[in-house]
Design an enzyme around this catalytic site. Structure first.
Site, PDB file in Angstrom:
ATOM      1  CG  ASP A  27      -1.627   1.274   1.505  1.00  0.00           C
ATOM      2  OD1 ASP A  27      -1.578   2.164   0.633  1.00  0.00           O
ATOM      3  OD2 ASP A  27      -2.265   1.404   2.574  1.00  0.00           O
ATOM      4  CE  LYS A  74      -1.544   7.114  -3.478  1.00  0.00           C
ATOM      5  NZ  LYS A  74      -2.035   6.090  -2.560  1.00  0.00           N
ATOM      6  CD  GLU A  83      -4.974   3.564  -2.576  1.00  0.00           C
ATOM      7  OE1 GLU A  83      -5.796   4.384  -2.128  1.00  0.00           O
ATOM      8  OE2 GLU A  83      -3.802   3.873  -2.868  1.00  0.00           O
ATOM      9  CG  ASP A 136      -9.340   4.415   0.811  1.00  0.00           C
ATOM     10  OD1 ASP A 136      -8.861   4.967   1.807  1.00  0.00           O
ATOM     11  OD2 ASP A 136      -8.643   3.848  -0.051  1.00  0.00           O
TER      12      ASP A 136
END
Ligand code: AMP
Length: 569
Positions: free
Chosen positions: A6, A68, A145, A168
C-alpha cells in the site's frame, strides 16, 4: 517472492500472503507503518521513513512528503543538490519496504502488487509502475485501493450475492467504490473520488483556525511562518486532530517569539470548521451511487478504509448518509495492504481462499476528438467522442467508426483524450496518432478506432482503415508526466549512485533525528541536558560497538521520555 504494497500518501505498508493468511511486514523499527517521506542527510545520504519524517520539521528543505499527490506530473522536488521526480521519491519508499520485507522473510523480494486509488489516471498509474521499476520491483499488478480493502474484509468469502460500498479516506486522497459480489465474481460497479481531499486537509483547517483564533496571525502582522515553524504547527494540529478521535476536547499550543499561544478545540468546533470538507465527501458518494444505479438503501455494507476514517465526524457522516454503521473490525490503516497480500494469495491460487474473479472499472471515459456537423455541410472540430465510458468493467475493448470529412484529405490524425467533458479542450490529452491515407472524397475513407483498456489501467488504441484493414497502434509517448523508458534507465543509473542509509543503522539514525526535533522544542537547562546526551550518543555511534550502541540508544530514549518527548519517539 511477491508482496502486497500500500503506497500511501502519508504512510506505506507491506504485507505478504503466508501460511494461508495475510500478514503485515514490520520495518526496521518494528513498525508496520513506514512514513512516505524521503530526506537527504547532511552528508548526502538518502533517508526514508520515520528518520526522514522526523526531519520534516528540522530540515524542511531537505525532506519530501506527500509526493503521491504529484504522481503522474513533472513536478520535481529539490533535496540538497538534486531534484527528484515523484516516481523517484516513491521508489525510495518502495525500496525500503522491499528491504524490510527481505530482512523479515529471509528471501529476495522481486515482485509486488501495488495499490493505487481507483481514481488514479493513466499517467498516475504509469508513474506508479515506474516507481516500482526504479525500486527493483516488478509490479505484477496495480490493484485499486477500495478493491484491496474489500478483499481484506473477506467480502470474497461471502457466500451470497452482496453489494457494498468502500469509503476510503487516506492522508491525501478520497475514493469511493461500489462493488458487487455475484457468483464468485467481484465486480467494481462504479468508482468516484477526489485526488485532493484527505486527512491532511483537516490538519490544514486546524492550522488556519489556530493562526486566526489564537492571536498568532495578528502578532505576526503579515509576516509568514518559515518552513520549520509551519511544520511544527502542522504537527501540533495533527496531534490535536488525532486526540479528537479519542476525546471530545483537545488543546493546541504553540510558542512563537517567546510567547505562548493556544486554542481549545471541542468536537463541535472541529465539526463546524471542517463542514466544507465533510460536504465535499458527499459528491463522490452520490456520483458513484448514480453511476452504479444503486440506491444507498440497497447496499449490504459500507466498508471504511484509510486512517482519516478514524475521525468521529467522518464516521457520523457515513452513518447518517447510509442509515447504518460502517464495518470497522479492521484497522483502517492496514486494510489496503492486507488486501494487496490477499490478492497475491489469490494469484497463487492459495487453497485457503475461495475462488474469486476480480473485475475493475475504467475510472474515466476515454475517447477521441471528432468534428460534428453543426449545420448543412458545416463542421466544428474539438468535440469529444467517448469510446470507453467511465465505469465500464475492465478489461474492456470497444470500437467506434469514423469517416473523413474533407475531400482529398491525405492524412488521418486521431487525438486521444480522457475525461467527461463534451469539448476535448476540457479533457486530458493522452496522445495522438497520425498516418497517411489515400486521398479520396469526404466520407469515402473510414476507420475503426478500437480502444482496449486492461486490468492495470493501461490503454491501447488501434486504428484499422477500411477497407484495406491497414492497422496503426497508438503508443502514447506524449503522455504528460510519464517518463520514457530511456529516461527511466537514466534515472535508475542516477539513483543507483546515491548513497542510501544502511538499513541496520536506521534505528539509531531515526533516534538522532527525533532527538534533534525535541532539541528544537526545548529551552534552557533541559535543552543543554539533551544536547549533552545527543553528543554522548553520537560519540558511541562512532565507536561502532554494538553492545555500547544498544545501551546508548536506551539511555537517549529514556532521557527523551524524561524530558516529555514521548510523542517524538
Ligand atoms: P492513510 O493514508 O490511510 O495512512 O491515512 C493517513 C491519514 O489518516 C492521515 O491524514 C492521518 O492524520 C489520519 N489518521 C491516522 N490516525 C488518525 C486518528 N486516530 N484520528 C484522525 N486521523 C487519523
Amino acid at each position: 517472492m511477491i508482496i502486497g504494497i500500500d503506497l500511501g500518501t502519508t504512510n506505506s505498508l507491506a504485507a505478504v500472503w503466508r501460511d494461508g493468511k495475510a500478514q503485515l511486514i514490520p520495518n526496521a523499527l518494528g513498525s508496520f507503518l513506514t512514513p512516505s517521506c524521503v530526506g537527504m542527510d547532511d552528508d548526502g545520504t538518502v533517508l526514508t521513513g520515520e528518520a526522514a519524517r522526523a526531519r520534516l520539521q528540522t530540515h524542511p528543505h531537505m525532506t519530501a512528503a506527500l509526493f503521491k499527490r504529484y504522481m503522474g506530473s513533472e513536478r520535481e522536488t529539490q533535496l540538497g543538490a538534486r531534484k527528484f521526480r515523484p516516481e523517484e521519491l516513491s521508489s525510495m519508499v518502495l525500496r525500503s519496504l522491499k528491504e524490510d520485507a527481505e530482512a523479515w522473510l529471509g528471501e529476495p523480494v522481486t515482485e509486488a502488487i501495488v495499490t493505487v486509488p481507483a481514481y488514479f489516471s493513466d499517467a498516475q498509474r504509469k508513474a506508479t509502475r515506474v516507481a516500482g521499476q526504479l525500486a527493483g520491483l516488478r509490479v505484477e499488478r496495480l490493484l485499486n485501493e477500495p478493491t484491496a480493502a474489500a478483499l481484506a474484509y473477506g467480502i470474497q468469502d461471502t457466500k451470497r450475492e452482496t453489494k457494498f460500498l468502500v469509503f476510503d479516506l487516506g492522508g491525501g486522497t478520497f475514493d469511493v467504490s461500489i462493488l458487487e459480489l455475484f457468483e464468485g465474481v467481484m465486480e467494481v460497479r462504479a468508482t468516484a473520488g477526489d485526488n485532493f481531499l484527505g486527512g491532511e486537509d483537516f490538519v490544514s483547517v486546524l492550522v488556519d483556525a489556530f493562526l486566526s483564533r489564537s492571536g498568532l496571525s495578528r502578532d505576526l502582522n503579515g509576516a509568514e511562518l518559515n518552513g520549520t515553524q509551519r511544520q511544527r504547527l502542522r504537527e501540533e494540529a495533527e496531534r490535536a486532530k488525532r486526540a479528537l478521535s479519542d476525546s471530545l476536547t483537545a488543546r493546541m499550543a504553540y510558542t512563537s517569539a517567546g510567547k505562548e499561544y493556544s486554542l481549545d478545540l471541542t468536537e463541535d468546533l472541529f465539526v463546524l470548521l471542517c463542514d466544507h470538507l465533510v460536504q465535499r465527501l458527499r459528491g463522490p458518494v452520490e456520483r458513484a451511487l448514480r453511476d452504479a444505479t444503486i440506491k444507498a438503501s440497497e447496499l449490504d455494507s459500507v466498508v471504511l478504509a484509510g486512517g482519516a476514517t478514524r475521525m468521529p465526524l467522518v464516521r457520523k457522516m457515513v452513518s447518517r448518509m447510509f442509515g447504518r454503521f460502517p464495518s470497522i473490525n479492521l484497522d483502517p490503516d492496514q486494510a489496503i495492504a492486507l488486501g494487496a497480500a490477499v490478492q497475491t494469495g489469490l494469484m497463487a491460487r492459495d487453497a485457503a481462499l475461495s475462488e474469486v474473479v476480480m473485475t475493475d472499472v475504467a475510472p474515466y471515459s476515454l475517447g477521441i476528438s471528432i468534428a460534428r456537423e453543426i449545420g448543412p455541410n458545416q463542421y466544428e472540430g474539438g468535440h469529444y467522442l467517448p469510446i470507453i465510458e467511465r465505469n465500464s468493467t475492465v478489461p474492456v475493448s470497444r470500437v467506434e467508426s469514423i469517416t473523413t470529412i474533407n475531400d482529398y484529405q491525405n492524412e488521418l490524425v486521431v487525438h486521444v483524450y480522457q475525461g467527461e467533458s463534451r469539448r476535448v479542450s476540457d479533457n486530458v490529452f493522452l496522445g495522438k496518432l497520425a498516418f497517411p491515407i489515400e486521398a479520396k472524397r469526404s466520407g469515402e475513407v473510414s476507420a475503426d478506432v478500437r480502444f482496449t483498456y486492461d486490468i492495470s489501467g493501461v490503454l491501447e488504441a488501434e486504428i484499422t482503415l477500411q477497407p484495406s484493414l491497414e492497422k496503426h497502434t497508438l503508443v502514447i509517448t506524449e503522455n504528460a508526466g510519464v517518463m520514457t523508458q530511456a529516461e527511466v534507465a537514466k534515472r535508475l543509473a542516477e539513483l543507483n549512485e546515491l548513497k542510501i542509509h544502511p538499513r541496520d543503522k536506521i534505528e539509531n539514525r531515526t533516534l538522532l533525528a527525533q532527538a534533534d526535533r525535541l532539541y528544537e522544542q526545548l529551552l534552557g537547562q533541559e535543552r543543554a541536558y539533551l544536547a549533552q546526551h545527543i553528543a554522548a550518543f553520537t560519540g558511541v555511534l562512532n565507536t561502532q560497538q554494538p553492545a555500547a550502541m544498544r545501551r546508548a540508544h536506551e539511555v537517549l530514549t529514556r532521557v527523551m521520555r524524561e524530558l516529555g518527548g514521548s510523542s517524538f519517539l
